[in-house]
Design a protein around this motif. Structure first.
Motif, PDB file in Angstrom:
ATOM      1  N   PRO A  89      -1.010  -4.455   6.665  1.00 36.15           N
ATOM      2  CA  PRO A  89      -0.842  -4.138   5.246  1.00 36.15           C
ATOM      3  C   PRO A  89       0.362  -4.622   4.714  1.00 36.15           C
ATOM      4  N   HIS A  90       1.543  -5.015   5.417  1.00 30.09           N
ATOM      5  CA  HIS A  90       2.656  -5.841   4.894  1.00 30.09           C
ATOM      6  C   HIS A  90       2.470  -6.879   4.080  1.00 30.09           C
ATOM      7  N   PHE A  91       1.521  -7.659   4.811  1.00 32.00           N
ATOM      8  CA  PHE A  91       1.286  -8.925   4.037  1.00 32.00           C
ATOM      9  C   PHE A  91       0.272  -8.641   2.768  1.00 32.00           C
ATOM     10  N   ARG A  92      -0.742  -7.804   3.030  1.00 27.61           N
ATOM     11  CA  ARG A  92      -1.498  -7.431   1.726  1.00 27.61           C
ATOM     12  C   ARG A  92      -0.628  -7.320   0.677  1.00 27.61           C
ATOM     13  N   PHE A  93       0.592  -6.327   0.637  1.00 25.33           N
ATOM     14  CA  PHE A  93       1.279  -5.939  -0.277  1.00 25.33           C
ATOM     15  C   PHE A  93       2.076  -7.023  -0.695  1.00 25.33           C
ATOM     16  N   ALA A  94       2.607  -8.054   0.092  1.00 27.55           N
ATOM     17  CA  ALA A  94       3.717  -9.098   0.064  1.00 27.55           C
ATOM     18  C   ALA A  94       2.923 -10.008  -0.727  1.00 27.55           C
ATOM     19  N   TYR A  95       1.605 -10.565  -0.588  1.00 30.34           N
ATOM     20  CA  TYR A  95       0.794 -11.394  -1.245  1.00 30.34           C
ATOM     21  C   TYR A  95       0.741 -11.015  -2.788  1.00 30.34           C
ATOM     22  N   THR A  96       0.431  -9.672  -2.812  1.00 33.42           N
ATOM     23  CA  THR A  96       0.333  -9.252  -4.088  1.00 33.42           C
ATOM     24  C   THR A  96       1.385  -9.244  -4.998  1.00 33.42           C
ATOM     25  N   LEU A 152       7.285   1.965  -4.742  1.00 26.52           N
ATOM     26  CA  LEU A 152       6.004   1.897  -4.384  1.00 26.52           C
ATOM     27  C   LEU A 152       5.451   2.800  -3.220  1.00 26.52           C
ATOM     28  N   ALA A 153       6.268   2.466  -2.280  1.00 27.66           N
ATOM     29  CA  ALA A 153       6.353   3.302  -0.768  1.00 27.66           C
ATOM     30  C   ALA A 153       6.721   4.742  -0.483  1.00 27.66           C
ATOM     31  N   LEU A 154       7.846   4.953  -1.374  1.00 18.97           N
ATOM     32  CA  LEU A 154       8.224   6.354  -1.153  1.00 18.97           C
ATOM     33  C   LEU A 154       8.472   7.070  -2.521  1.00 18.97           C
ATOM     34  N   SER A 213       0.719  14.765  -7.447  1.00 17.44           N
ATOM     35  CA  SER A 213       0.737  13.248  -7.989  1.00 17.44           C
ATOM     36  C   SER A 213       0.641  12.222  -6.564  1.00 17.44           C
ATOM     37  N   GLN A 214      -0.496  11.589  -6.413  1.00 16.51           N
ATOM     38  CA  GLN A 214      -0.575  10.941  -4.970  1.00 16.51           C
ATOM     39  C   GLN A 214      -0.680   9.486  -5.605  1.00 16.51           C
ATOM     40  N   THR A 215       0.553   8.811  -5.736  1.00 12.90           N
ATOM     41  CA  THR A 215       0.746   7.488  -6.018  1.00 12.90           C
ATOM     42  C   THR A 215       1.524   6.558  -5.171  1.00 12.90           C
ATOM     43  N   ALA A 216       2.367   7.069  -4.175  1.00 10.78           N
ATOM     44  CA  ALA A 216       3.188   6.285  -3.154  1.00 10.78           C
ATOM     45  C   ALA A 216       2.438   6.126  -1.718  1.00 10.78           C
ATOM     46  N   PHE A 217       2.658   5.157  -1.203  1.00 10.25           N
ATOM     47  CA  PHE A 217       2.110   4.925   0.161  1.00 10.25           C
ATOM     48  C   PHE A 217       2.323   6.193   1.090  1.00 10.25           C
ATOM     49  N   VAL A 218       3.517   6.734   0.860  1.00 17.22           N
ATOM     50  CA  VAL A 218       3.578   8.040   2.088  1.00 17.22           C
ATOM     51  C   VAL A 218       2.784   9.087   1.656  1.00 17.22           C
ATOM     52  N   VAL A 254       8.446   1.699   9.379  1.00 17.53           N
ATOM     53  CA  VAL A 254       8.017   0.135   9.595  1.00 17.53           C
ATOM     54  C   VAL A 254       7.441  -0.161   8.407  1.00 17.53           C
ATOM     55  N   PHE A 255       6.878   0.300   7.480  1.00 15.64           N
ATOM     56  CA  PHE A 255       6.189  -0.137   6.416  1.00 15.64           C
ATOM     57  C   PHE A 255       7.440  -0.782   5.325  1.00 15.64           C
ATOM     58  N   THR A 256       8.327   0.012   5.114  1.00 17.09           N
ATOM     59  CA  THR A 256       9.530  -0.340   4.236  1.00 17.09           C
ATOM     60  C   THR A 256      10.661  -1.386   4.923  1.00 17.09           C
ATOM     61  N   LEU A 257      10.737  -1.333   6.146  1.00 18.24           N
ATOM     62  CA  LEU A 257      11.516  -2.416   6.740  1.00 18.24           C
ATOM     63  C   LEU A 257      10.671  -3.811   6.782  1.00 18.24           C
TER      64      LEU A 257
END
Length: 448
Positions: free
Chosen positions: A396-403, A168-170, A236-241, A260-263
């Motif tokens: 943003p890490h918690f927004r992602f993690a909660y989902t 999702l990120a890369l 195609s703009q689908t990933a976080f990066v 930082v986002f992926t770690l």
């Protein structure tokens, strides 16, 4: 070397001025470093510090004073999510030696916050079917196990988090298992040193460990730069990066923010899911309430991104999981301008630590803070705004993690019943993210 190690412990942020009360221990070059090591972790040290000196206190990292805030009232005075960057991101960037985005004025902070919110929202929206597929594959694997087979949560859910975050990120490069395995190897090498080797200076004393860490970090940076180069300009703009690449960030900033986002995303997502599933296995009552909410909100339909906000009891359970597990016990922020908490002045460029692990066990905030999770999951109803402010709103890490965690729990609860392994004792390691000391096991059975 000792001075460098101590400097690293301060998250590589220059601190100035004397602040508040100075914790009167170890007034040598090491400051309170040995006191922290003796306590076993920075969180345990802060719990003792605030227990003795109250909600606002300071201590020494080497010759540098640090302010720590240990109650919700003080945090509310200091946190301004509309102006400042994510405190967990600030801490990680400082530990990694990254400087981009850790300073700047209010306008830059607001722009970066909006950029990351857009990146997370776009990523989840475009990739939700993929996320659901990954979770369903894992739950299908659990469903195939014999009733009494022990399921290792840490191994399975960290693997899920690695696949989900990297794809999702890369982007689709990480649908290749070999790429994910390489990412995981470097991720583990980097994360194993952050907050541990830095804390006691031991990494600096071991040339082998330091070389291993630096090699893994350099290799990860090379991979992330390659990903950014490959995806730049594609339709195609689908990933976080992809969202980062469409902004005015430099290539270096895109790489650092992706790092930082992926770690953080992998570790926070994995451990939120691990603790939530573990706690659920201790309470059939909570599992049944979650199952009933799924029936009421979704009926026979699969969970969807637009329905997740309606799963309010799921949100409460995740909030209480964060509180009970003390998921991220420490965050930090550089004081941008001179500020004030209660009657205390905090000079500009002072490092301010948010002792979240202390706050989440504060008897003045929580009615029964030390009771077991299954006995007090209701507490999150009263404090949902507090946790959302500290976590999903500013990170943003918690927004992602909660989902991801909501997708995991909803898929699991709909198909399976979770059971404790008798005699198992689950203890946490107090690091930057609360992690079980050993793998955590459950057994599962199919719902009739």
């Amino acid at each position: 070397m000792l001075d460098f190690a101590i400097f690293a412990v301060t998250f590589v942020i220059i601190l100035v001025g004397a602040v508040l009360y100075l914790y009167p221990v170890s007034q040598c070059l090491d400051g309170n470093l040995q006191d922290i090591v003796n306590r076993g972790s920075l969180h345990e040290f802060l719990a003792s510090l605030h227990g003795q000196f109250g909600p606002v206190a300071s201590f020494w990292f080497g010759g540098r004073p640090v302010v720590s805030l240990g109650s919700v009232d003080q945090l509310r005075q200091h946190i301004n999510p509309n102006r400042t960057t994510d405190s967990f991101e600030t801490m990680l960037k400082s530990l990694l030696g990254y400087q981009s985005g850790t300073g700047g004025g209010a306008t830059e902070a607001v722009m970066r916050k909006k950029l990351y919110e857009s990146a997370v929202n776009n990523t989840l929206e475009k990739n939700f079917p993929m996320l659901l597929k990954l979770v369903e594959e894992l739950v299908g694997k659990w469903q195939s196990f014999p009733k009494d087979q022990h399921t290792p949560l840490c191994a399975h859910l960290l693997g899920l988090a690695m696949k989900a975050v990297t794809q999702l990120a890369l982007g689709d490069r990480f649908r290749n298992d070999a790429e994910v395995i390489g990412f995981r190897k470097n991720h583990e090498a980097i994360w194993s040193e952050i907050g541990k080797g830095y804390l006691d200076g031991s990494m600096e004393k071991s040339s082998i460990r330091k070389e291993h860490y630096e090699s893994a970090l350099a290799e990860m940076e090379t991979v992330l730069m390659s990903v950014a180069k490959d995806r730049k300009g594609q339709r195609s703009q689908t990933a976080f990066v992809d969202t980062l690449l469409q902004s005015n960030l430099t290539e270096r900033q895109v790489m650092e923010d992706s790092m930082v986002f992926t770690l953080a995303g992998c570790v926070i997502t994995a451990n939120l899911c691990i603790w939530a599933v573990h706690f659920l296995s201790t309470s059939e009552e909570v599992q049944e309430k979650l199952h009933q909410e799924l029936e009421d909100v979704l009926g026979s339909e699969p969970v969807s991104l637009d329905k997740i906000p309606q799963l309010r009891y799921f949100q409460q359970v995740l909030n209480e999981t964060v509180r009970t597990a003390k998921l991220t016990p420490i965050a930090a922020r550089l004081q941008e301008n001179e500020g004030k908490v209660d009657q205390h002045i905090i000079p500009k460029e002072t490092l301010v630590i948010y002792a979240l692990g202390v706050v989440l066990q504060d008897a003045d905030t929580w009615s029964r803070p030390y009771k077991k999770w299954r006995e007090c999951h209701y507490q999150a109803k009263k404090n949902v705004g507090l946790l959302l402010t500290f976590y999903t709103t500013i990170s943003p890490h918690f927004r992602f993690a909660y989902t991801v965690a909501t997708v995991v729990l909803s898929t699991v609860v709909r198909q399976l019943k979770l059971h404790q392994v008798k005699g198992q004792v689950v203890e946490a390691r107090s690091e930057l993210v609360s992690t079980p000391k050993d793998d955590t096991w459950i057994t599962v059975s199919r719902r009739s």
